[in-house]
Every structure is written in structure tokens, then in C-alpha cells.
Design an enzyme around this catalytic site. Structure first.
Site, PDB file in Angstrom:
ATOM      1  N   ASP A  41       0.833  -1.196   0.000  1.00 33.90           N
ATOM      2  CA  ASP A  41       0.000   0.000   0.000  1.00 33.90           C
ATOM      3  C   ASP A  41       0.876   1.258   0.000  1.00 33.90           C
ATOM      4  OD1 ASP A  41      -2.331   1.815   0.798  1.00 33.90           O
ATOM      5  OD2 ASP A  41      -3.272  -0.146   0.937  1.00 33.90           O
ATOM      6  N   ASN A 163     -13.147   0.576  -7.135  1.00 36.16           N
ATOM      7  CA  ASN A 163     -14.342   1.209  -6.587  1.00 36.16           C
ATOM      8  C   ASN A 163     -15.351   1.605  -7.658  1.00 36.16           C
ATOM      9  OD1 ASN A 163     -13.749   1.103  -3.801  1.00 36.16           O
ATOM     10  ND2 ASN A 163     -12.438   2.889  -3.958  1.00 36.16           N
TER      11      ASN A 163
END
Length: 257
Positions: A41, A163
Site C-alpha cells: 500500500d 471502486n
């Protein structure tokens, strides 16, 4: 002459999983001891909700060359800390590893992503949390090869889908656990989707997450759902070490609601 691999089935059958599978059987009494979880990340910052980080590497790409800098580092955005806090909340005794491949704008390169996954696999982690994805087709083959390598090496890759309705590599690979957000705040909630490529749902809508600086923010995204599933995977592997990704998927399917 017998066909290749036919000799594998000459061995006595061994049942590693007993039925029925319940949540108590799956992770009751587990806190994720001795399970290594890599968070690929934006980094992990020091935070009370995250606790100690067992290992770290920051990966950058300059002039086509990949550079790996091992050692403590900060979260350049906050996203990685949020995901790490979710995993720690669910599996408090797991070992967290920070693999920083994203920058201050929460963007990165395919080369850094590939290098991050390779580093995690070489480090022998049990779970790889990928709360990110790529749409770029040129990375398909290399990511697919790494996902298969992880699958056959008993490393579980948990990947969030995009998303927005778009291609999400490696979440669309059948060798990984693909995750999207659903409503709810129970950290042990998991849902199953019978219409893949998204297989599992977990809390990721309007939830409180850790953020650099020691506080929390309210956030929404498939990223945080993936972190929930990574935490559950750590719990299950802490109680049943040696399970394959296939077996882990079976257990999550059995306890899903």
C-alpha cells in the site's frame, strides 16, 4: 505408462477440514499468532491501533529501475495505515509487514506493484493484502504468474476490486480472494457473492479507520473490505496453519451470511 500426476492419488486420502464448518471452528480462540500479513500500500505509520510492524520495505521506480529500501518508513497518504489498523483489530497477534508501493497521491507504477508482491512472497508471508488494483493489461501476465505462484505456495492474496465498474487486476484472478464493500460494522462479517469475479463482501462503507497522526477518519471503499477479509484469513490460519488458499476460500464461503 501412467499419465503425469496420476501417482499423486495413490496416497491415502487426508481430510484437513471437517464439516460442518462454523465460525467457532474456523477462528474461535485465534488471534492470528505467527501469521505474517503484508500490506502492500502507501506505507504504515506509527499508530496505537496498528502497533508494531515486523518488517518494512519502500519500493520506488526511477529511470526504469526498481529500488528497494528496507527499513521503517511513514505512510505517504494514510491508506495503508487504515488497512493495517483494520487487520490488527481483527487479528491482534499477527505480524504486519509494510510494503510501500504507492505515493502521496495514492498512485504508483506497475513495476513497483510487481516488485512489492515479489518481495512479500520472497519474505514468506502467509497473507498479502492488496487494497489496490491496476487496469493496465500489460501487467496482466506478470501479475497472473505471481498470483499463481502465491496460490501454489500457500500464500493467500486478498485483493480489492476497483471502486468503479472497471477491470481490476489481480482481483479478477480466480487464484485470489476478491473483495468488495458491503454495509455493516461487524468486523467479523463476511458475505459471499455467487456471481463472481467478486467473491466476498465485508464492511467497507462508512467505517472508522486509523489514520496517521494517531486519530481516526470515517472512510468508504473496497480497500477496507479487503483488509477485513485479510484479518479473517489471518485468524483462520492462526488456528489452522497450513491451509491452502482453496481451503481458506471454502471456509469463508461456509461461514458467510
Amino acid at each position: 505408462m501412467r499419465p503425469a500426476w496420476s501417482w499423486q492419488f495413490d496416497k491415502p486420502a487426508v481430510r484437513d477440514v471437517t464439516l460442518p464448518i462454523t465460525r467457532e471452528w474456523a477462528w474461535g480462540g485465534s488471534s492470528g499468532d505467527d501469521v505474517k500479513v503484508a500490506v502492500i500500500d502507501s506505507g504504515i505509520s506509527a499508530h496505537p491501533a496498528v502497533g508494531p510492524v515486523a518488517g518494512s520495505v519502500a519500493i520506488s521506480v526511477a529511470h526504469g529501475r526498481v529500488q528497494l529500501d528496507e527499513g521503517p518508513h511513514d505512510d505517504l497518504f494514510g491508506h495503508g495505515t487504515a488497512c493495517a489498523g483494520i487487520i490488527r483489530r481483527i487479528a491482534p497477534s499477527c505480524e504486519l509487514y509494510s510494503v510501500r508501493v504507492l505515493g502521496a497521491t495514492l498512485s504508483g507504477t506497475g513495476a513497483a506493484l510487481l516488485a512489492g508482491v515479489r518481495w512479500a512472497l520472497d519474505a514468506g508471508v502467509d497473507v498479502v493484502n492488496l487494497s489496490l488494483s491496476t487496469k493496465r493489461r500489460e501487467h496482466f501476465a506478470a501479475l497472473h504468474e505471481l498470483a499463481d505462484h502465491a496460490y501454489f505456495g500457500n500464500t493467500v492474496i486478498v485483493a480489492a476490486v476497483n471502486n468503479t465498474p472497471a477491470i481490476s487486476y489481480p482481483a479478477e484472478f480466480s487464484s485470489v480472494l476478491s473483495v468488495a464493500a458491503c454495509a455493516g460494522d461487524d468486523p467479523f462479517l463476511v458475505r459471499y457473492n455467487p456471481s463472481p469475479p467478486v467473491e466476498f463482501g465485508a464492511p467497507g462503507i462508512g467505517i472508522k479507520v486509523a489514520w496517521p497522526g494517531g486519530g481516526t477518519v470515517t472512510a468508504t471503499g473496497n480497500s477496507f473490505a479487503a483488509a477485513h477479509v485479510s484479518g479473517l484469513a489471518a485468524l483462520i490460519l492462526g488456528k489452522h496453519p497450513g491451509l491452502t488458499p482453496f481451503q481458506l476460500k471454502t471456509i469463508l464461503h461456509a461461514v458467510a451470511c
